[in-house]
Each structure stands twice: as structure tokens, then as C-alpha cells.
Write an enzyme that holds these catalytic residues in place. Structure first.
Site, short mmCIF file in Angstrom:
data_model
loop_
_atom_site.label_atom_id
_atom_site.label_comp_id
_atom_site.label_asym_id
_atom_site.label_seq_id
_atom_site.Cartn_x
_atom_site.Cartn_y
_atom_site.Cartn_z
N TYR A 159 -31.52 40.73 -79.41
CA TYR A 159 -32.15 41.09 -78.14
C TYR A 159 -31.42 42.28 -77.50
O TYR A 159 -32.05 43.24 -77.03
CB TYR A 159 -32.14 39.89 -77.19
CG TYR A 159 -32.78 40.16 -75.86
CD1 TYR A 159 -34.17 40.24 -75.73
CD2 TYR A 159 -32.01 40.34 -74.70
CE1 TYR A 159 -34.76 40.48 -74.50
CE2 TYR A 159 -32.59 40.58 -73.47
CZ TYR A 159 -33.97 40.65 -73.37
OH TYR A 159 -34.56 40.90 -72.16
N LYS A 163 -33.04 46.01 -76.70
CA LYS A 163 -33.12 46.63 -75.38
C LYS A 163 -32.30 47.92 -75.31
O LYS A 163 -32.63 48.84 -74.56
CB LYS A 163 -32.67 45.62 -74.32
CG LYS A 163 -33.65 44.47 -74.14
CD LYS A 163 -35.07 44.97 -73.81
CE LYS A 163 -36.02 43.83 -73.50
NZ LYS A 163 -37.37 44.32 -73.11
#
Length: 253
Positions: A159, A163
Site C-alpha cells: 500500500y 501511494k
């Protein structure tokens, strides 16, 4: 309509609008006067949100959008263009996560996160920019990244990677599309309480995490309203390629 910033006659697309931050983003943009295209896979939730917007005097349409399906992305933007006349603002919000240690992460976990958060976000932004460029209108693209793109969070390696990619993607798009009058910026929210994670904050683990935050609190979706409205508006005409941390100071600790 919100005082100070008007988005009257603007068309805004919000992906991942069926819940959480996306739902709040759509409501805020509508309150500011934008006509809103609500996009997500769960169209039943979208219809309920569209009903709320219409009841308040706004205009909204619903569009089924799976950001992992390129043909669906193209069809969705064609539908939005046909019904609303083109896109002025994109809030590129769809995102997913998987929590796991690196040694436990599977290829399926990796692809699940990266395909949605990076590949999907890239091609949704591309579709919006193509529409803006073809119509020769100045546009606003707001990518929703995360504080996880600015610092590492435990057991969220993929994750965080995704990002961080959105952060760099935003800068690349800002540079390449500036000549067309398109401003591309990113918001990096910190910990925000939504329906998905609400129960977690009451657990011992959630309370322990809150105690480690700079102001010992998590945010609410409405805490992003001002940043979103600024970046969506004409007031942001000189803001391009900005990566704005809206995280209550977490990224500087």
C-alpha cells in the site's frame, strides 16, 4: 452552496464514490455547485447518494466504473461526456489495501493493491485528461494518495509503495499536462475515520495507535473539505504538482 468557492457549471467525477471519503467528496463538490458523476462498482450505493444530492437541489448521475477494466473506464467517461458534456474536475479516489508482513504478501495481494491504486488511477486520470485536452478546457485532477506515500506504515508495504507511486504519478502528470491548462495535485490524508475502519478505532490496537498520533486523534472525512475545494476551484490556478499532506502532522513526526 459553500461560501467563498463556487463550482457552478463545473462537472466533477468522483471515483470510489460509494462510501467513505469518496461519498464525502461528492457531497462537498455538489454543495459547491458542481454537477457530479458518481463512479464506483457498487451502483446501489451510488443511487442512494445521488438521491441525497438531488434532494438537496444538486445534480448527480451514477456510472458503473471498475478501474481495473480499461474498456469500462473508456465507456464510463464516454457516458459522462454524453450526459454531462465533459469533465472539468476529477477526484481520483478509488483505492484498496491489504495488511500483511512482507514475507506473507502473495502475488495476488500485490496485484490487487497495485492494479487498483496505481494502474487504475493512472488510466482514469488519462481518460479525464484526454477529455479535457480534446475540449480545450482547463481542468483539475486531484489524486487521492495517502500519508503512506510519504512515510512507511507497518505491515502496509505494498500500500505504501502504491501511494508513493501516486505521488510521483501526480508530479509527472502535472508537468506533462500543464501546457493544456490542467492542474494535477494530490492530497495525502492521514488516518481518517470512515465506516470501513470505525470499529477498529475502539479496539485496544486502535486506541494504541491513536495515542501515538501527534494530537492523539483521528480525522473525519469533512477535515479534507477545504483542501479538496481549493484544488478543485479556479483559486488553485497557480497550484500544480503539489503534494498536500492533510494528516494532522503525522508525516512530520
Amino acid at each position: 452552496m459553500r461560501a467563498g468557492i463556487s463550482l457552478k457549471d463545473k462537472v466533477a467525477v468522483v471515483t470510489g464514490a460509494s462510501s467513505g471519503l469518496g461519498e464525502q467528496f461528492a457531497l462537498v463538490l455538489s454543495e459547491a455547485g458542481a454537477r457530479v458523476a458518481l463512479a464506483a462498482r457498487r451502483t446501489d450505493r451510488l443511487e442512494a447518494l445521488a438521491g441525497r444530492i438531488r434532494s438537496a437541489g444538486g445534480e448527480a448521475i451514477t456510472v458503473r466504473l471498475d478501474v481495473n477494466d480499461q474498456a469500462n473506464i473508456e465507456a464510463a467517461f464516454a457516458e459522462i461526456s454524453a450526459k454531462l458534456g465533459g469533465v472539468d474536475i476529477l477526484v481520483n479516489n478509488s483505492g484498496v489495501s491489504r495488511q500483511a508482513r512482507i514475507t506473507d504478501t502473495t502475488p495476488d495481494d500485490f496485484d490487487f493493491v497495485m492494479n487498483t491504486n496505481v494502474k487504475g488511477a493512472f488510466f482514469v486520470a488519462q481518460a479525464a485528461a484526454k477529455d479535457m485536452i480534446a475540449r480545450k478546457v482547463p481542468g483539475r485532477i486531484i489524486n487521492i494518495a495517502s500519508v503512506a506515500g510519504l512515510r512507511v506504515l507497518s505491515q502496509l508495504s505494498v500500500y505504501c509503495m502504491s501511494k508513493a507511486a501516486v505521488v510521483q504519478m501526480t508530479k509527472a502528470m502535472a508537468l506533462e499536462w500543464a501546457r493544456y491548462g490542467i492542474n494535477t495535485n494530490a492530497i495525502c490524508p492521514g488516518y481518517i475515520e470512515t465506516e470501513i475502519n470505525r470499529d477498529h478505532w475502539a479496539t485496544p490496537g486502535g486506541q494504541k495507535l491513536i495515542a501515538m498520533l501527534p494530537r492523539r486523534r483521528v480525522g473525519e472525512p469533512k477535515d479534507l473539505d477545504g483542501t479538496l475545494l481549493l484544488l478543485a476551484s479556479d483559486e488553485a490556478r497557480f497550484i500544480n504538482g503539489a503534494i498536500i499532506a492533510a494528516d494532522d502532522g503525522l508525516s512530520v513526526t
